[in-house]
Design a protein around this motif. Structure first.
Motif, short mmCIF file in Angstrom:
data_model
loop_
_atom_site.label_atom_id
_atom_site.label_comp_id
_atom_site.label_asym_id
_atom_site.label_seq_id
_atom_site.Cartn_x
_atom_site.Cartn_y
_atom_site.Cartn_z
N LEU A 249 -54.97 -75.55 23.93
CA LEU A 249 -54.12 -74.81 24.87
C LEU A 249 -54.96 -73.77 25.61
O LEU A 249 -55.75 -73.05 24.99
N PRO A 250 -54.81 -73.66 26.94
CA PRO A 250 -55.61 -72.69 27.71
C PRO A 250 -55.49 -71.27 27.19
O PRO A 250 -56.48 -70.51 27.21
N SER A 251 -54.30 -70.87 26.70
CA SER A 251 -54.11 -69.49 26.24
C SER A 251 -55.00 -69.17 25.04
O SER A 251 -55.60 -68.09 24.97
N PHE A 252 -55.09 -70.10 24.11
CA PHE A 252 -55.94 -69.88 22.93
C PHE A 252 -57.42 -69.98 23.32
O PHE A 252 -58.24 -69.19 22.86
N ALA A 253 -57.75 -70.96 24.16
CA ALA A 253 -59.16 -71.17 24.54
C ALA A 253 -59.69 -69.95 25.30
O ALA A 253 -60.81 -69.48 25.06
N ALA A 254 -58.87 -69.42 26.22
CA ALA A 254 -59.33 -68.30 27.05
C ALA A 254 -59.53 -67.02 26.23
O ALA A 254 -60.26 -66.12 26.65
N ALA A 255 -58.89 -66.94 25.08
CA ALA A 255 -58.97 -65.73 24.24
C ALA A 255 -60.14 -65.76 23.27
O ALA A 255 -60.41 -64.75 22.60
N THR A 256 -60.85 -66.88 23.19
CA THR A 256 -61.92 -66.98 22.19
C THR A 256 -63.07 -66.01 22.54
O THR A 256 -63.30 -65.70 23.72
N PRO A 257 -63.78 -65.54 21.53
CA PRO A 257 -64.82 -64.54 21.76
C PRO A 257 -65.83 -64.93 22.84
O PRO A 257 -66.16 -64.13 23.72
N GLU A 258 -66.30 -66.17 22.79
CA GLU A 258 -67.37 -66.61 23.68
C GLU A 258 -66.96 -66.51 25.15
O GLU A 258 -67.82 -66.45 26.04
N ARG A 259 -65.67 -66.51 25.42
CA ARG A 259 -65.20 -66.52 26.81
C ARG A 259 -64.99 -65.12 27.38
O ARG A 259 -64.52 -64.97 28.50
N GLN A 260 -65.32 -64.07 26.61
CA GLN A 260 -65.04 -62.72 27.07
C GLN A 260 -66.25 -62.13 27.82
O GLN A 260 -67.40 -62.52 27.56
N VAL A 261 -65.97 -61.18 28.72
CA VAL A 261 -67.03 -60.64 29.59
C VAL A 261 -68.11 -59.92 28.81
O VAL A 261 -69.27 -59.88 29.25
N ASP A 262 -67.77 -59.34 27.66
CA ASP A 262 -68.76 -58.59 26.88
C ASP A 262 -69.40 -59.43 25.79
O ASP A 262 -70.12 -58.89 24.93
N SER B 176 -58.32 -58.12 18.31
CA SER B 176 -58.26 -58.18 19.78
C SER B 176 -57.92 -59.59 20.25
O SER B 176 -57.11 -59.77 21.17
N GLN B 177 -58.53 -60.57 19.61
CA GLN B 177 -58.30 -61.97 20.01
C GLN B 177 -56.83 -62.36 19.85
O GLN B 177 -56.28 -63.11 20.65
N ARG B 178 -56.19 -61.83 18.79
CA ARG B 178 -54.76 -62.11 18.60
C ARG B 178 -53.97 -61.69 19.85
O ARG B 178 -53.13 -62.43 20.34
N VAL B 179 -54.25 -60.46 20.30
CA VAL B 179 -53.49 -59.92 21.43
C VAL B 179 -53.84 -60.67 22.72
O VAL B 179 -52.96 -60.99 23.53
N ARG B 180 -55.12 -60.97 22.92
CA ARG B 180 -55.50 -61.74 24.12
C ARG B 180 -54.76 -63.07 24.15
O ARG B 180 -54.28 -63.51 25.19
N THR B 181 -54.65 -63.70 22.96
CA THR B 181 -53.95 -64.98 22.90
C THR B 181 -52.47 -64.82 23.25
O THR B 181 -51.91 -65.62 24.01
N ALA B 182 -51.85 -63.77 22.71
CA ALA B 182 -50.43 -63.54 22.99
C ALA B 182 -50.21 -63.32 24.48
O ALA B 182 -49.25 -63.84 25.06
N PHE B 183 -51.11 -62.58 25.13
CA PHE B 183 -51.01 -62.39 26.58
C PHE B 183 -51.06 -63.75 27.29
O PHE B 183 -50.28 -64.02 28.20
N GLY B 184 -51.99 -64.58 26.84
CA GLY B 184 -52.12 -65.90 27.47
C GLY B 184 -50.87 -66.74 27.27
O GLY B 184 -50.39 -67.40 28.20
N LEU B 185 -50.31 -66.70 26.07
CA LEU B 185 -49.10 -67.48 25.80
C LEU B 185 -47.95 -67.01 26.68
O LEU B 185 -47.10 -67.80 27.09
N LYS B 186 -47.92 -65.72 26.95
CA LYS B 186 -46.85 -65.16 27.80
C LYS B 186 -47.15 -65.33 29.29
O LYS B 186 -46.30 -65.01 30.13
#
Ligand SMILES: N[C@@H](CCC(=O)N[C@@H](CS)C(=O)NCC(=O)O)C(=O)O
Length: 222
Positions: free
Chosen positions: A205-218, A18-28
């Motif tokens: 990079l914000p895209s990678f940082a925002a995708a890290t597990p600790e930053r997710q709502v769940d 999941s983190q891979r995809v969240r990161t790709a979204f951020g990069l885009k």
């Protein structure tokens, strides 16, 4: 071709795929709606429910639901094809190198993790090993170390600031969660200083940082 008006990512905070995809979204620079699927036994193993199986027959996260401007919806599964699809449809900035040889090298690095390590650390894999009387944690650790050894060797001649050249690619999207998982399992990361330097650059990079597990709502952070 119809245009996507909404992305819904069915995923879990500590899932590396999941983190891979969240990161790709951020990069885009693309936004998505976050739907949490608790894949732990304690959380109800929601990936095993029939309602979720319709989204992903493998009963794994992530699954990406697309809503188009003509009202239709479609679902994509498997983190690598999802990232490739994002790159096909939203090519700027690219997350694969332009050069076909380097594209193949980035894909190879991603596969070292995707098919060479991650399946062994999966929750289902661990529980089956425990059912057979094994120690799943001890069993998986050599796969993690060997995977990082292979990754470090496989990127040695193509790495720049990132795993392939000086821009983040799908390889880095796979590497960062794998390093975090390896750390959580107590793997000695000292021999992988070049990978750790790439990790530092990625996480700046914000895209990678925002995708890290600790930053997710769940996230459940102790
Ligand atoms: N190759 C798949 C792997 C997906 C996968 O294994 N996801 C894990 C979390 S990282 C999962 O859902 N595990 C649930 C389980 O083991 O029951 C991908 O890249 O999407």
């Amino acid at each position: 071709m119809p245009t996507v008006t909404k992305f819904v990512l069915h995923n879990y905070w500590r899932s590396s795929a999941s983190q891979r995809v969240r990161t790709a979204f951020g990069l885009k620079g693309l936004e998505f709606e976050y739907v949490a699927v608790n894949i732990t036994a304690a959380g109800g193993a929601q990936q095993l429910e029939d309602a979720y199986r319709v989204r992903n027959p493998s009963r794994q996260v992530p699954a990406l639901e697309l809503t188009f401007d003509n009202g239709t919806t479609r679902t994509l599964t498997q983190s690598l094809p999802i990232m490739e699809w994002l790159d096909d449809v939203y090519p700027t900035p690219p997350i694969l190198p332009e050069d076909p040889y380097l594209r193949a090298r980035a894909r190879a690095l991603a596969e070292i993790i995707n098919s060479g390590v991650q399946p062994f650390q999966n929750l289902t894999t661990g529980s089956r090993i425990r059912e057979l009387g094994g120690d799943d944690k001890a069993w998986v650790k050599p796969f993690m170390t060997d995977g990082l050894i292979a990754y470090a060797a496989a990127c040695a001649d193509v790495a720049g600031d990132f795993s392939v050249g000086d821009h983040p690619t799908i390889a880095d999207c796979c590497l960062i969660p794998q390093l975090a998982t390896s750390r959580r399992y107590g793997i000695d990361l000292a021999p992988f200083q070049k990978l750790l330097a790439i990790e530092t650059r990625c996480l700046a990079l914000p895209s990678f940082a925002a995708a890290t597990p600790e930053r997710q709502v769940d996230a459940v952070v102790h």
